[in-house]
Scaffold this motif. Sequence first.
Motif, PDB file in Angstrom:
ATOM      1  N   ARG A 123       0.835  -1.219   0.000  1.00  0.00           N
ATOM      2  CA  ARG A 123       0.000   0.000   0.000  1.00  0.00           C
ATOM      3  C   ARG A 123       0.859   1.255   0.000  1.00  0.00           C
ATOM      4  O   ARG A 123       0.609   2.194  -0.747  1.00  0.00           O
ATOM      5  CB  ARG A 123      -0.911   0.023   1.234  1.00  0.00           C
ATOM      6  CG  ARG A 123      -2.151  -0.794   1.089  1.00  0.00           C
ATOM      7  CD  ARG A 123      -3.033  -0.602   2.304  1.00  0.00           C
ATOM      8  NE  ARG A 123      -4.332  -1.179   2.065  1.00  0.00           N
ATOM      9  CZ  ARG A 123      -5.222  -1.397   3.000  1.00  0.00           C
ATOM     10  NH1 ARG A 123      -4.945  -1.090   4.257  1.00  0.00           N
ATOM     11  NH2 ARG A 123      -6.387  -1.905   2.707  1.00  0.00           N
ATOM     12  N   ARG A 124       1.867   1.280   0.861  1.00  0.00           N
ATOM     13  CA  ARG A 124       2.743   2.451   0.959  1.00  0.00           C
ATOM     14  C   ARG A 124       3.413   2.734  -0.387  1.00  0.00           C
ATOM     15  O   ARG A 124       3.419   3.873  -0.866  1.00  0.00           O
ATOM     16  CB  ARG A 124       3.807   2.230   2.038  1.00  0.00           C
ATOM     17  CG  ARG A 124       4.702   3.448   2.245  1.00  0.00           C
ATOM     18  CD  ARG A 124       5.843   3.179   3.202  1.00  0.00           C
ATOM     19  NE  ARG A 124       6.726   2.180   2.613  1.00  0.00           N
ATOM     20  CZ  ARG A 124       7.184   1.121   3.247  1.00  0.00           C
ATOM     21  NH1 ARG A 124       6.877   0.892   4.504  1.00  0.00           N
ATOM     22  NH2 ARG A 124       7.975   0.264   2.636  1.00  0.00           N
ATOM     23  N   LEU A 130       1.338   6.586  -6.832  1.00  0.00           N
ATOM     24  CA  LEU A 130       0.176   7.347  -7.316  1.00  0.00           C
ATOM     25  C   LEU A 130       0.327   8.842  -7.028  1.00  0.00           C
ATOM     26  O   LEU A 130      -0.047   9.674  -7.851  1.00  0.00           O
ATOM     27  CB  LEU A 130      -1.117   6.810  -6.694  1.00  0.00           C
ATOM     28  CG  LEU A 130      -1.580   5.449  -7.211  1.00  0.00           C
ATOM     29  CD1 LEU A 130      -2.740   4.926  -6.371  1.00  0.00           C
ATOM     30  CD2 LEU A 130      -1.947   5.515  -8.683  1.00  0.00           C
ATOM     31  N   LEU A 131       0.863   9.178  -5.871  1.00  0.00           N
ATOM     32  CA  LEU A 131       1.074  10.597  -5.548  1.00  0.00           C
ATOM     33  C   LEU A 131       2.089  11.232  -6.496  1.00  0.00           C
ATOM     34  O   LEU A 131       1.948  12.388  -6.881  1.00  0.00           O
ATOM     35  CB  LEU A 131       1.557  10.756  -4.100  1.00  0.00           C
ATOM     36  CG  LEU A 131       0.509  10.551  -3.024  1.00  0.00           C
ATOM     37  CD1 LEU A 131       1.169  10.483  -1.648  1.00  0.00           C
ATOM     38  CD2 LEU A 131      -0.538  11.663  -3.066  1.00  0.00           C
ATOM     39  N   HIS A 132       3.108  10.468  -6.870  1.00  0.00           N
ATOM     40  CA  HIS A 132       4.186  11.019  -7.687  1.00  0.00           C
ATOM     41  C   HIS A 132       3.933  10.956  -9.182  1.00  0.00           C
ATOM     42  O   HIS A 132       4.549  11.705  -9.932  1.00  0.00           O
ATOM     43  CB  HIS A 132       5.505  10.322  -7.363  1.00  0.00           C
ATOM     44  CG  HIS A 132       5.940  10.548  -5.947  1.00  0.00           C
ATOM     45  ND1 HIS A 132       6.457   9.543  -5.182  1.00  0.00           N
ATOM     46  CD2 HIS A 132       5.915  11.630  -5.155  1.00  0.00           C
ATOM     47  CE1 HIS A 132       6.739  10.010  -3.973  1.00  0.00           C
ATOM     48  NE2 HIS A 132       6.414  11.277  -3.934  1.00  0.00           N
ATOM     49  N   ALA A 156      -2.040   7.293   7.538  1.00  0.00           N
ATOM     50  CA  ALA A 156      -1.033   6.306   7.132  1.00  0.00           C
ATOM     51  C   ALA A 156       0.211   7.005   6.576  1.00  0.00           C
ATOM     52  O   ALA A 156       1.331   6.663   6.939  1.00  0.00           O
ATOM     53  CB  ALA A 156      -1.626   5.360   6.090  1.00  0.00           C
ATOM     54  N   VAL A 157       0.028   8.010   5.720  1.00  0.00           N
ATOM     55  CA  VAL A 157       1.162   8.733   5.140  1.00  0.00           C
ATOM     56  C   VAL A 157       1.931   9.455   6.244  1.00  0.00           C
ATOM     57  O   VAL A 157       3.163   9.475   6.244  1.00  0.00           O
ATOM     58  CB  VAL A 157       0.697   9.697   4.024  1.00  0.00           C
ATOM     59  CG1 VAL A 157       1.808  10.638   3.601  1.00  0.00           C
ATOM     60  CG2 VAL A 157       0.183   8.908   2.824  1.00  0.00           C
ATOM     61  N   GLN A 158       1.228  10.014   7.204  1.00  0.00           N
ATOM     62  CA  GLN A 158       1.884  10.686   8.334  1.00  0.00           C
ATOM     63  C   GLN A 158       2.738   9.687   9.121  1.00  0.00           C
ATOM     64  O   GLN A 158       3.869   9.976   9.490  1.00  0.00           O
ATOM     65  CB  GLN A 158       0.825  11.335   9.239  1.00  0.00           C
ATOM     66  CG  GLN A 158       1.392  12.102  10.406  1.00  0.00           C
ATOM     67  CD  GLN A 158       2.148  13.352   9.967  1.00  0.00           C
ATOM     68  OE1 GLN A 158       1.690  14.075   9.099  1.00  0.00           O
ATOM     69  NE2 GLN A 158       3.303  13.596  10.548  1.00  0.00           N
ATOM     70  N   PRO A 165       0.037  13.746   2.550  1.00  0.00           N
ATOM     71  CA  PRO A 165       0.100  13.322   1.155  1.00  0.00           C
ATOM     72  C   PRO A 165       0.380  14.503   0.206  1.00  0.00           C
ATOM     73  O   PRO A 165       1.177  14.372  -0.726  1.00  0.00           O
ATOM     74  CB  PRO A 165      -1.281  12.719   0.887  1.00  0.00           C
ATOM     75  CG  PRO A 165      -1.767  12.282   2.222  1.00  0.00           C
ATOM     76  CD  PRO A 165      -1.205  13.272   3.195  1.00  0.00           C
ATOM     77  N   ALA A 166      -0.235  15.644   0.464  1.00  0.00           N
ATOM     78  CA  ALA A 166      -0.021  16.815  -0.403  1.00  0.00           C
ATOM     79  C   ALA A 166       1.440  17.271  -0.351  1.00  0.00           C
ATOM     80  O   ALA A 166       2.038  17.574  -1.387  1.00  0.00           O
ATOM     81  CB  ALA A 166      -0.955  17.945   0.009  1.00  0.00           C
TER      82      ALA A 166
END
Length: 175
Positions: A123-124, A130-132, A156-158, A165-166
Motif C-alpha cells: 500500500r505504501r 500514485l502521488l508522484h 497512514a502517510v503521516q 500526502p499533499a
Amino acid sequence: MTLAAEAPRRHDALIELYGTRSIEFEAPVSSLTFRTADLTAPAPHAQPGLSAVLRRHADQTLATAVPLRDWLDLFRGALASVQDEAGPALATVARRMALSPRTLQRRLDEHGTTWSAEVETVRRDRISRLLHTTDLSIEAIAARIGYSDARALRRAVQRWYGTTPAALRRVVSDR
C-alpha cells in the motif's frame, strides 16, 4: 555417480556411457563427480578451439542471466498482482501460490515478516507511486487503495513519512 531415477533392469549402456560401474540409483539428486585426472586428461574427440567457444558462451550466458527470485519476492509479486482487486485477501494470495493460508503465514514468519506488514508495504509503495505519477485527488487515491476515506490515508502517510500526502506530492514536483 548418483542418479535420481530408478535403476533399470540392465544398465550396461550407462556403464559404457559414463565409464564407471559405480552408479547409485534412486538418490535424492543426480550428480556426477570427476577425478582431477579426468579433468586434465585430453578429450579423445575434442575439437581445437571448442573450449574457448564454450567458455565465451558460458561467460555470456552468466552475464545475461536473470537471478532467481527467492520465495519472498514471489510472494510479493503475487500480493502485488491482487492489490488492484478490492483489497488483498490472504486466501486469494495463498491460492495463487498453491498454499494454504496457514502455510503462507508460516512461510512469512520464517522470512521475518507478517501478512499485515507486507500488505502495508505494498500500500505504501502504491500510494507513493500514485502521488508522484498521477494527478488523482487524495480522496481518489484513498478509494483506489482501499482506505475508508482520505483521513485514513492521511494518517497512514503521516505514520510512514512524517508528512501529509499533499506535501509528499510537492516534494517530487519541486525537483
